[in-house]
Design a protein around this motif. Sequence first.
Motif, mmCIF file in Angstrom:
data_model
loop_
_atom_site.group_PDB
_atom_site.id
_atom_site.type_symbol
_atom_site.label_atom_id
_atom_site.label_comp_id
_atom_site.label_asym_id
_atom_site.label_seq_id
_atom_site.Cartn_x
_atom_site.Cartn_y
_atom_site.Cartn_z
ATOM 1 N N GLU A 235 0.851 -1.188 0.000
ATOM 2 C CA GLU A 235 0.000 0.000 0.000
ATOM 3 C C GLU A 235 0.883 1.233 0.000
ATOM 4 O OE1 GLU A 235 -3.384 2.303 2.719
ATOM 5 O OE2 GLU A 235 -2.449 0.451 3.431
ATOM 6 N N VAL A 236 0.709 2.068 -1.011
ATOM 7 C CA VAL A 236 1.486 3.307 -1.094
ATOM 8 C C VAL A 236 0.776 4.379 -0.277
ATOM 9 C CG1 VAL A 236 2.418 5.086 -2.602
ATOM 10 C CG2 VAL A 236 2.388 2.695 -3.355
ATOM 11 N N CYS A 237 1.473 4.910 0.713
ATOM 12 C CA CYS A 237 0.910 5.932 1.612
ATOM 13 C C CYS A 237 1.655 7.245 1.364
ATOM 14 C CB CYS A 237 1.059 5.496 3.064
ATOM 15 S SG CYS A 237 0.304 3.900 3.443
ATOM 16 N N ILE A 238 1.052 8.111 0.586
ATOM 17 C CA ILE A 238 1.692 9.385 0.253
ATOM 18 C C ILE A 238 1.327 10.419 1.305
ATOM 19 C CG2 ILE A 238 1.846 11.239 -1.452
ATOM 20 C CD1 ILE A 238 1.211 9.167 -3.588
ATOM 21 N N SER A 239 2.327 11.053 1.859
ATOM 22 C CA SER A 239 2.080 12.046 2.898
ATOM 23 C C SER A 239 1.155 13.143 2.391
ATOM 24 C CB SER A 239 3.403 12.677 3.351
ATOM 25 O OG SER A 239 3.157 13.836 4.131
ATOM 26 N N PRO A 240 0.117 13.474 3.145
ATOM 27 C CA PRO A 240 -0.758 14.568 2.727
ATOM 28 C C PRO A 240 -0.142 15.937 2.993
ATOM 29 C CG PRO A 240 -1.528 13.641 4.802
ATOM 30 C CD PRO A 240 -0.377 12.796 4.365
ATOM 31 N N TYR A 241 1.009 15.935 3.644
ATOM 32 C CA TYR A 241 1.652 17.200 4.023
ATOM 33 C C TYR A 241 3.013 17.324 3.338
ATOM 34 C CZ TYR A 241 -1.689 16.239 7.745
ATOM 35 O OH TYR A 241 -2.824 15.902 8.436
ATOM 36 N N PRO A 242 3.370 18.525 2.892
ATOM 37 C CA PRO A 242 4.696 18.716 2.299
ATOM 38 C C PRO A 242 5.775 18.709 3.390
ATOM 39 C CG PRO A 242 3.551 20.818 2.468
ATOM 40 C CD PRO A 242 2.565 19.768 2.885
ATOM 41 N N SER A 243 6.945 18.224 3.041
ATOM 42 C CA SER A 243 8.053 18.222 4.001
ATOM 43 C C SER A 243 8.705 19.588 4.001
ATOM 44 C CB SER A 243 9.066 17.138 3.619
ATOM 45 O OG SER A 243 10.148 17.141 4.532
ATOM 46 N N LYS A 244 8.046 20.507 4.723
ATOM 47 C CA LYS A 244 8.506 21.890 4.740
ATOM 48 C C LYS A 244 8.092 22.538 6.054
ATOM 49 C CE LYS A 244 8.400 26.143 1.970
ATOM 50 N NZ LYS A 244 7.858 26.797 0.746
ATOM 51 N N GLY A 245 9.062 22.931 6.851
ATOM 52 C CA GLY A 245 8.766 23.576 8.120
ATOM 53 C C GLY A 245 8.499 22.575 9.233
ATOM 54 N N LEU A 246 8.671 23.011 10.466
ATOM 55 C CA LEU A 246 8.547 22.139 11.627
ATOM 56 C C LEU A 246 7.143 21.580 11.780
ATOM 57 C CD1 LEU A 246 9.669 20.867 14.198
ATOM 58 C CD2 LEU A 246 9.145 23.023 15.403
ATOM 59 N N LEU A 247 6.108 22.428 11.674
ATOM 60 C CA LEU A 247 4.737 21.987 11.900
ATOM 61 C C LEU A 247 4.323 20.915 10.899
ATOM 62 C CD1 LEU A 247 2.092 22.225 13.430
ATOM 63 C CD2 LEU A 247 1.452 24.124 11.912
ATOM 64 N N GLN A 248 4.627 21.133 9.620
ATOM 65 C CA GLN A 248 4.243 20.156 8.600
ATOM 66 C C GLN A 248 4.979 18.826 8.813
ATOM 67 O OE1 GLN A 248 1.622 20.987 7.298
ATOM 68 N NE2 GLN A 248 1.802 22.158 5.400
#
Length: 335
Positions: free
Chosen positions: A36-49
């Motif tokens: 199962e491919v689980c693509i992050s719904p959040y960009p890898s940018k900044g601490l919160l994300q």
Amino acid sequence: MNIALICRRPFEDCYSLEGYFERVRDSLSRMSVNVEVCISPYPSKGLLQRLRILRYASRINADLLHIAGDIHFAALGTDPARTVVTVADCGRLHQLKGIKREILRQFWFQHPLKRAAALTVISQAVKDDLLTWVPDLEPSRIHVVPVSISPSFHPSSKTFNREKPRILQIGTKPNKNIPRLVQALRGVNCTLVLIGLLSPDLRQILEEHHVSYENYSGLSESEIVDEFHKADLVVFASTLEGFGMPILESQTVGRAVVTSNCTSMPEVAGDGAALVDPFSVASIRKGVLQVIEDQAYRNRLIELGKLNCRRFTPDAIAIQYLKIYQSIINKNVKP
């Protein structure tokens, strides 16, 4: 066996990891492995994300979790005994300095990688580099699993244009070494085709050295394949690479390639490339001119490149991952 392949959210002009693991998934599926491919719904940018990515990964349930590169920190939220992390390169550690580099080293590499049951790297050069930055990692836990070649790339014959060869360069980031390549091509009657965004500084260098060029960005894979087919030769004289996919793509299509004699590139190229010193303009120029002017040498590189590509088929790479997965799952099975 249920595998969760946790991937970063893709962004423009950076799809190599996604394409690689899509091929791994397809091959494993043919071997009756449920991926199962689980693509992050959040960009890898900044601490919160990134904290949101960590939480997202922690909620995924599967027999094994494979964090597929570039978001290593997600392993801080997963079950260590069921986690595999792929490290594509340590490039950012080389680029940063001071406290920024140490923060990256600690929270992107040191802490998450020490937790994982196993690590994979895409070349021996990356393994060696990783152990330099994180020396307390156990080398036996780090498995070298190279990148497979996309089936979109296939042999394509072309009469070499000796009078004005079309030279293809994939990538325009600083490690791609464009300024030295441009200097090396000064006075060479050719067309340099650059794939990737060109900064104003790079455009100025091209103009100052009177190098004829074309520039494209945001291309689809099929459009990139077409550029390989139109090329007479490929230059990939980077200063630093975790792997060097354009080398194999060139060899698969049947084009001579000039690449660097450092980091992962000789390992990937085998005997099927002209190796040059990427820090020497004279060396790059000599390698390019030899490929252009010496037909026998060029043809020999092409033939050796075709043989080299056989090491990197999608199924061969998937089998290596499957062995790692099975080993970890077997350790977690209670007697």
